[in-house]
Scaffold this motif. Structure first.
Motif, PDB file in Angstrom:
ATOM      1  N   ALA A 122       0.835  -1.200   0.000  1.00  0.00           N
ATOM      2  CA  ALA A 122       0.000   0.000   0.000  1.00  0.00           C
ATOM      3  C   ALA A 122       0.871   1.252   0.000  1.00  0.00           C
ATOM      4  CB  ALA A 122      -0.908  -0.008   1.222  1.00  0.00           C
ATOM      5  N   ASP A 123       0.324   2.343  -0.505  1.00  0.00           N
ATOM      6  CA  ASP A 123       1.036   3.614  -0.543  1.00  0.00           C
ATOM      7  C   ASP A 123       1.036   4.231   0.855  1.00  0.00           C
ATOM      8  OD1 ASP A 123       2.153   6.048  -1.051  1.00  0.00           O
ATOM      9  OD2 ASP A 123       0.544   6.790  -2.341  1.00  0.00           O
ATOM     10  N   LEU A 124       2.223   4.284   1.460  1.00  0.00           N
ATOM     11  CA  LEU A 124       2.359   4.838   2.799  1.00  0.00           C
ATOM     12  C   LEU A 124       3.183   6.125   2.776  1.00  0.00           C
ATOM     13  CD1 LEU A 124       3.175   1.516   4.711  1.00  0.00           C
ATOM     14  CD2 LEU A 124       0.952   2.637   4.481  1.00  0.00           C
ATOM     15  N   GLY A 125       3.349   6.677   1.577  1.00  0.00           N
ATOM     16  CA  GLY A 125       4.095   7.915   1.470  1.00  0.00           C
ATOM     17  C   GLY A 125       5.560   7.743   1.163  1.00  0.00           C
ATOM     18  N   GLY A 126       5.972   6.511   0.866  1.00  0.00           N
ATOM     19  CA  GLY A 126       7.370   6.251   0.547  1.00  0.00           C
ATOM     20  C   GLY A 126       7.486   5.292  -0.619  1.00  0.00           C
ATOM     21  N   ALA A 149      11.476  10.652   6.932  1.00  0.00           N
ATOM     22  CA  ALA A 149      11.325  10.762   8.390  1.00  0.00           C
ATOM     23  C   ALA A 149      10.181  11.687   8.774  1.00  0.00           C
ATOM     24  CB  ALA A 149      12.638  11.244   9.002  1.00  0.00           C
ATOM     25  N   SER A 150       9.918  12.700   7.970  1.00  0.00           N
ATOM     26  CA  SER A 150       8.846  13.645   8.296  1.00  0.00           C
ATOM     27  C   SER A 150       7.471  12.992   8.257  1.00  0.00           C
ATOM     28  CB  SER A 150       8.872  14.830   7.327  1.00  0.00           C
ATOM     29  OG  SER A 150       8.642  14.401   5.987  1.00  0.00           O
ATOM     30  N   ARG A 151       7.353  11.843   7.585  1.00  0.00           N
ATOM     31  CA  ARG A 151       6.061  11.161   7.470  1.00  0.00           C
ATOM     32  C   ARG A 151       5.896  10.027   8.480  1.00  0.00           C
ATOM     33  NH1 ARG A 151       2.762  12.263   3.376  1.00  0.00           N
ATOM     34  NH2 ARG A 151       1.714  10.275   3.758  1.00  0.00           N
ATOM     35  N   VAL A 152       6.928   9.761   9.265  1.00  0.00           N
ATOM     36  CA  VAL A 152       6.854   8.643  10.209  1.00  0.00           C
ATOM     37  C   VAL A 152       5.733   8.830  11.237  1.00  0.00           C
ATOM     38  CG1 VAL A 152       8.077   7.462  12.079  1.00  0.00           C
ATOM     39  CG2 VAL A 152       9.226   7.868   9.898  1.00  0.00           C
ATOM     40  N   PRO A 153       5.554  10.006  11.855  1.00  0.00           N
ATOM     41  CA  PRO A 153       4.455  10.139  12.837  1.00  0.00           C
ATOM     42  C   PRO A 153       3.096   9.810  12.241  1.00  0.00           C
ATOM     43  CG  PRO A 153       5.969  11.979  13.020  1.00  0.00           C
ATOM     44  CD  PRO A 153       6.376  11.238  11.782  1.00  0.00           C
ATOM     45  N   GLU A 197       0.365   6.289  13.004  1.00  0.00           N
ATOM     46  CA  GLU A 197      -1.038   6.375  13.379  1.00  0.00           C
ATOM     47  C   GLU A 197      -1.914   5.399  12.591  1.00  0.00           C
ATOM     48  OE1 GLU A 197      -2.283  10.375  12.929  1.00  0.00           O
ATOM     49  OE2 GLU A 197      -1.013  11.157  14.560  1.00  0.00           O
ATOM     50  N   THR A 198      -1.402   4.935  11.455  1.00  0.00           N
ATOM     51  CA  THR A 198      -2.227   4.106  10.566  1.00  0.00           C
ATOM     52  C   THR A 198      -1.712   2.683  10.391  1.00  0.00           C
ATOM     53  OG1 THR A 198      -1.009   4.944   8.649  1.00  0.00           O
ATOM     54  CG2 THR A 198      -3.007   6.120   9.267  1.00  0.00           C
ATOM     55  N   VAL A 199      -0.460   2.422  10.754  1.00  0.00           N
ATOM     56  CA  VAL A 199       0.150   1.109  10.523  1.00  0.00           C
ATOM     57  C   VAL A 199       0.648   0.544  11.843  1.00  0.00           C
ATOM     58  CG1 VAL A 199       1.945  -0.168   9.295  1.00  0.00           C
ATOM     59  CG2 VAL A 199       0.822   1.773   8.186  1.00  0.00           C
ATOM     60  N   SER A 200       0.307  -0.703  12.112  1.00  0.00           N
ATOM     61  CA  SER A 200       0.766  -1.365  13.331  1.00  0.00           C
ATOM     62  C   SER A 200       2.214  -1.820  13.147  1.00  0.00           C
ATOM     63  CB  SER A 200      -0.123  -2.571  13.638  1.00  0.00           C
ATOM     64  OG  SER A 200       0.366  -3.286  14.753  1.00  0.00           O
ATOM     65  N   THR A 201       3.091  -1.335  14.017  1.00  0.00           N
ATOM     66  CA  THR A 201       4.502  -1.670  13.908  1.00  0.00           C
ATOM     67  C   THR A 201       5.090  -1.960  15.283  1.00  0.00           C
ATOM     68  OG1 THR A 201       5.208   0.636  14.101  1.00  0.00           O
ATOM     69  CG2 THR A 201       4.831  -0.211  11.867  1.00  0.00           C
ATOM     70  N   ALA A 202       6.200  -2.688  15.283  1.00  0.00           N
ATOM     71  CA  ALA A 202       7.031  -2.845  16.470  1.00  0.00           C
ATOM     72  C   ALA A 202       8.298  -2.037  16.236  1.00  0.00           C
ATOM     73  CB  ALA A 202       7.375  -4.319  16.700  1.00  0.00           C
TER      74      ALA A 202
END
Length: 290
Positions: A93-97, A120-124, A128-133
């Protein structure tokens, strides 16, 4: 070297991929361009099995995203032992990268390594939308507007660039690994979708080799554009053989598709194999051992 936080993943499921995950984390975190390192998918959710891919989200300083992305093939080949250049992931999916998939040998088989590079500017926003560890969280200073523009421009150009014959060949090889995994797991619906994607890549490869200036989208005008030469007719015969197979493949069907496309490449665009003969031979060996 920053301290990596692998405890959460280790406690979740003690995945068989943990040594490889740790090795790759060290490689990626060593770059001063990397600000964040996160794992998503089954490894993050504690549901991984021995076939699960290693799925990273890599935050990169906005202004350094183009240079980091352009050297990623070399980094993964030299440091991680990736068998092939990365495949530009058209499934994620398109996550901005930008997403890239590598095949890395470990413990006698090929592992699928998904690297999603995000400014890095899009990480926050992504968090909020992707579950990550989270493995590495090195929050940088806010990126200047010009650096954000550099990253956005690179991502747009990366996604818009037409794929070469070499990239489409690598797409076939990566999709075959994915399909073997789906077949072993009995994931028939996903196998159906990825089998169709592989046929589409065959069509795209033929068009990239023989009709690169085509004005027609998708599956239209294939015979009109391709069948005027003996090579074109042979390639369309390969495509017809591909789409005449079963809707959901068996392992033998996937292997036959790989051999068919390798023959097609040697006929229509042999330059796509430049520098890849040893890698393709190793790929075949790993697939036989899988």
């Amino acid at each position: 070297m920053p301290t990596l936080q692998l405890a959460e993943i280790t406690q979740a499921n003690r995945p068989a991929q943990l040594p490889l995950l740790s090795k790759l984390s060290d490689i990626l975190a060593a770059s001063p361009a990397v600000t964040h390192l996160m794992v998503r998918g089954s490894l993050a959710q504690g549901t991984a099995d021995r076939l699960s891919d290693v799925d990273f989200v890599v935050g990169v300083r906005d202004g350094q995203l183009p240079s980091f992305a352009e050297t990623l093939d070399v980094l993964m080949s030299v440091e991680a032992g990736a068998l092939l250049p990365g495949w530009r992931d058209t499934i994620v999916a398109d996550l901005g990268g930008v997403g890239t998939v590598f095949l890395v040998p470990d413990e006698g088989r090929l592992h699928q390594i998904d690297l999603y590079l995000v400014p890095a500017s899009r990480v926050p926003c992504l968090r909020e939308t992707v579950s990550t560890a989270v493995i590495l969280d090195h929050e940088p200073e806010p990126a200047p507007a010009q650096d954000i523009a550099v990253a956005e421009s690179y991502v747009h150009a990366f996604l818009a660039r037409p794929r070469t014959c070499g990239e489409l060949l690598i797409e076939h090889l990566v999709l075959a690994v994915l399909l073997h995994k789906r077949i072993k797991r009995g994931q028939r619906f996903v196998a159906y979708a990825e089998w169709h994607r592989l046929h589409t890549a065959t069509k795209d490869l033929i068009k990239a080799a023989l009709a690169p200036a085509s004005r027609f989208w998708g599956w239209y005008q294939l015979r009109e554009e391709i069948a005027a030469t003996p090579i074109g007719r042979a390639c369309l015969g390969d495509l017809d053989a591909a789409i005449s197979g079963p809707a959901i493949p068996l392992a033998a069907d996937v292997d036959a598709a790989v051999e068919r496309v390798l023959g097609l490449v040697e006929r229509a665009c042999p330059q796509a194999l430049d520098g890849l003969h040893d890698a393709v031979a190793a790929y075949r060996t790993y697939q036989e051992l899988a």
